[in-house]
Scaffold this motif. Structure first.
Motif, PDB file in Angstrom:
ATOM      1  N   GLU A 193     124.956   8.623  -8.509  1.00 21.20           N
ATOM      2  CA  GLU A 193     124.089   8.949  -7.374  1.00 21.20           C
ATOM      3  C   GLU A 193     123.846   7.728  -6.504  1.00 21.20           C
ATOM      4  O   GLU A 193     123.897   7.794  -5.276  1.00 21.20           O
ATOM      5  N   ASN A 194     123.532   6.640  -7.147  1.00 23.68           N
ATOM      6  CA  ASN A 194     123.297   5.416  -6.399  1.00 23.68           C
ATOM      7  C   ASN A 194     124.489   5.085  -5.503  1.00 23.68           C
ATOM      8  O   ASN A 194     124.333   4.741  -4.332  1.00 23.68           O
ATOM      9  N   SER A 230     126.750   7.038  -4.255  1.00 21.83           N
ATOM     10  CA  SER A 230     126.894   7.977  -3.155  1.00 21.83           C
ATOM     11  C   SER A 230     125.800   7.775  -2.106  1.00 21.83           C
ATOM     12  O   SER A 230     126.068   7.628  -0.915  1.00 21.83           O
ATOM     13  N   ARG A 231     124.596   7.735  -2.571  1.00 22.84           N
ATOM     14  CA  ARG A 231     123.459   7.594  -1.670  1.00 22.84           C
ATOM     15  C   ARG A 231     123.552   6.326  -0.826  1.00 22.84           C
ATOM     16  O   ARG A 231     123.439   6.353   0.403  1.00 22.84           O
ATOM     17  N   GLU A 232     123.794   5.221  -1.490  1.00 24.04           N
ATOM     18  CA  GLU A 232     123.786   3.941  -0.786  1.00 24.04           C
ATOM     19  C   GLU A 232     124.943   3.819   0.193  1.00 24.04           C
ATOM     20  O   GLU A 232     124.802   3.241   1.264  1.00 24.04           O
TER      21      GLU A 232
END
Lengths: 337, 337
Positions: free
Chosen positions: B224-225, B227-229
């Motif tokens: 997730e990190n 993708s999000r970042e």
DNA sequence: CAGTTTTGCGCAAACGATTGCGCTGTGTAT
DNA sequence: ATACACAGCGCAATCGTTTGCGCAAAACTG
């Protein structure tokens, strides 16, 4: 380090007997009607010297270890790693610790692990069995609560929680057939393992009488097996099959690398579907269709089951009827077929 | 199950004292000059009733458990799963069992695990530390042999075996720069963790004075990190960066999914490089360049180190000088940059 | 005030193994 | 005959807890 911090030490320093100290520190103060003053004196001293009970001695005396043994066929396999993670978290939440053994798909190592678990007095055992027959596990199950996960035995009185591999493979194969694929290669894992056998059965049943050419090859849940078997099966002819069903995510990786060598692109030149739901399947290019297993659910049910067995065992009750449960996987379709 | 199988039981049935039975069955027969006849009589009976020593009692008495505690920040992370697998195999080969705890990146859980290990009398501890300061680990290390793996503390007297994260990141970044990339986004993991800090340092040092625009974002070793970042950093503009350095394979997965959403293809529109050597990196399309860590080597050295500490500890020797070792990662170039 | 109940706590056995020390009996040297 | 060595084994303490039972003193009852 401070002074030795045993019950005896605290007993000496407070003037109370070891029994009293024990009862206070294990929270049985009012059960045994210990005076308020004693409780205070003892807890204060215990805190002062940072008393921690010796769990080994405790285990010896109470015949409980607050530990369960977990044996899996390969912790480096992401599938078992995830499963372990779930199980360990569950156990932890209930105040239990985990002795982990890796049988490396070897019956002998599995046997040793189970024996060791008993010798260490674990309160329960969770096992992904490797053995081909249930005798030994059943024997162990007589002595200590035991629940099988992911793999099980044909006819057994042991509890197990597995996913419905027959259904999963059936769904996947049926999907391929319905999509029009007609020459399907299945690459399997450890042939003797129950999940694998069920997947083969599901696969074959799904394509039966549907005019589909098929073949099942392979012998391990590994990347190499996927690659080797795919190359061998295609034998240099990219058109040999129009779809491949990889029986695990690891197998899939090997398979894909083989397909690329043949110049094939999944979803375009060839249909590809996999078992397992490893994180990376969605990040392949193209993302890979798959049969997802409800691992978390299975893990939780297994732990629940184990604890109910353990409870009965503790109370000296007869062994409850085994819980034998299959949980249903789901088909996740992406762009690889 | 047969009769209870304790030393006392065998003693009764053979007529020899518990001491003698113990000495025979623990192989100290000639050390204590037990007669041939006694040895035979006892071993025969032991075999007959399937004697197995109670390891809990043994531990209590000898203060040895043949067990080491292993604590990792997340066994479901393939990196730690692989590491664990290696370590467990090593320990197993030496006749040691493994108590596994998962700290889930929480200092509190790590603390509990370490405490539990001590209470259970493990013979040694291997830890991938999560804490930001070494005090607690050092305290524990006073009592029981302890070796850190993968992460370490700045100034500590504890032994550790880690990979050289500075060098790894430096190599990767330098490669990108040399290839002509000029706007590089680095997506990091847990910022406070030593490997991450070192990677940041290596990254920055490598691009310093090379006319490269750069940015470091992110805060977890998770998909997730990544993708999000990545999405946030590009902010909808596919040209915002011409290369991305993912600080772990999990981060990479998230990053790739984000890049795809932006319509970018690795190796063509954008350079991508990753840390870690998860099996799937070679099977992505295109295969991903990366910094590979010599995990097996690190694991083996760590176990070796632990055993030498344990040996000294046993013999009552003073603690040997700490072994503090960095092993060198290697740069593996594929088609993503 | 004698008898009964309650309160508060300790004794000692147990869990199953290990081990320092010493005891007995035989053989050998003096 | 006395001394001494040594082979072969058992006694009993120990590791740190837990727990059934019982005992003494205090409190209560009538």
């Amino acid at each position: 380090m401070l002074e030795k911090t045993t019950l005896a030490a605290i007993s000496e320093r407070t003037g109370y007997s070891v029994s009293t100290v024990s009862r206070v520190l294990s929270g049985k103060a009012e059960k045994y009607r210990i005076s308020q003053s004693a409780v205070e004196r003892v807890t204060r001293e215990a805190r002062r010297c940072g008393y921690r009970p010796n769990l080994v001695a405790q285990s010896l005396r109470t015949r409980q270890s607050q530990t369960v043994g977990l044996v899996v066929p390969g912790i480096d396999n992401p599938f078992f790693a995830t499963l372990s993670s779930i199980v360990i978290a569950q156990l932890d939440a209930r105040g239990y610790h985990t002795l982990l053994a890796d049988s490396r798909e070897s019956e002998e190592e599995e046997r040793q692990a189970l024996e060791m678990f008993q010798d260490r007095g674990v309160d329960g055992i969770l096992a992904v069995p490797v053995a081909s027959s249930p005798e030994f596990h059943e024997e162990v199950g007589q002595n200590v609560p035991l629940v099988l996960i992911d793999r099980y035995f044909e006819k057994t009185s042991l509890s197990y929680v597995c996913t419905d591999n027959y259904a999963g493979a059936y769904m996947a194969a049926r999907y391929l057939v319905d999509k029009g694929y007609r020459r399907i290669l299945a690459i399997q894992g450890v042939p003797a393992s129950m999940p694998n056998r069920e997947r083969v059965r599901g696969f074959l049943d799904a394509i039966k009488d549907r005019g589909v050419e098929s073949r099942v090859v392979g012998d391990a849940f590994s990347v190499e097996n996927g690659s080797r078997e795919a190359l061998a099966a295609f034998a240099g002819n990219p058109k040999a099959y129009d779809a491949v069903f990889a029986f695990s995510a690891t197998i899939l990786l090997g398979t894909i690398s083989a397909l690329r060598r043949l110049g094939l692109t999944e979803g375009k030149d060839i249909g590809v579907i996999s078992y397992d739901n490893n994180g990376f399947l969605d990040f392949m290019n193209p993302p890979v269709s798959r049969v997802e297993q409800p691992l978390r659910e299975a893990g939780e049910i297994a732990v629940d089951t184990l604890f109910s067995l353990m409870e009965a065992h503790l109370s000296g009750l007869p062994r409850p009827a085994p819980v034998q449960q299959l949980v249903m996987p789901t088909l996740v379709i992406r762009e690889s077929c």
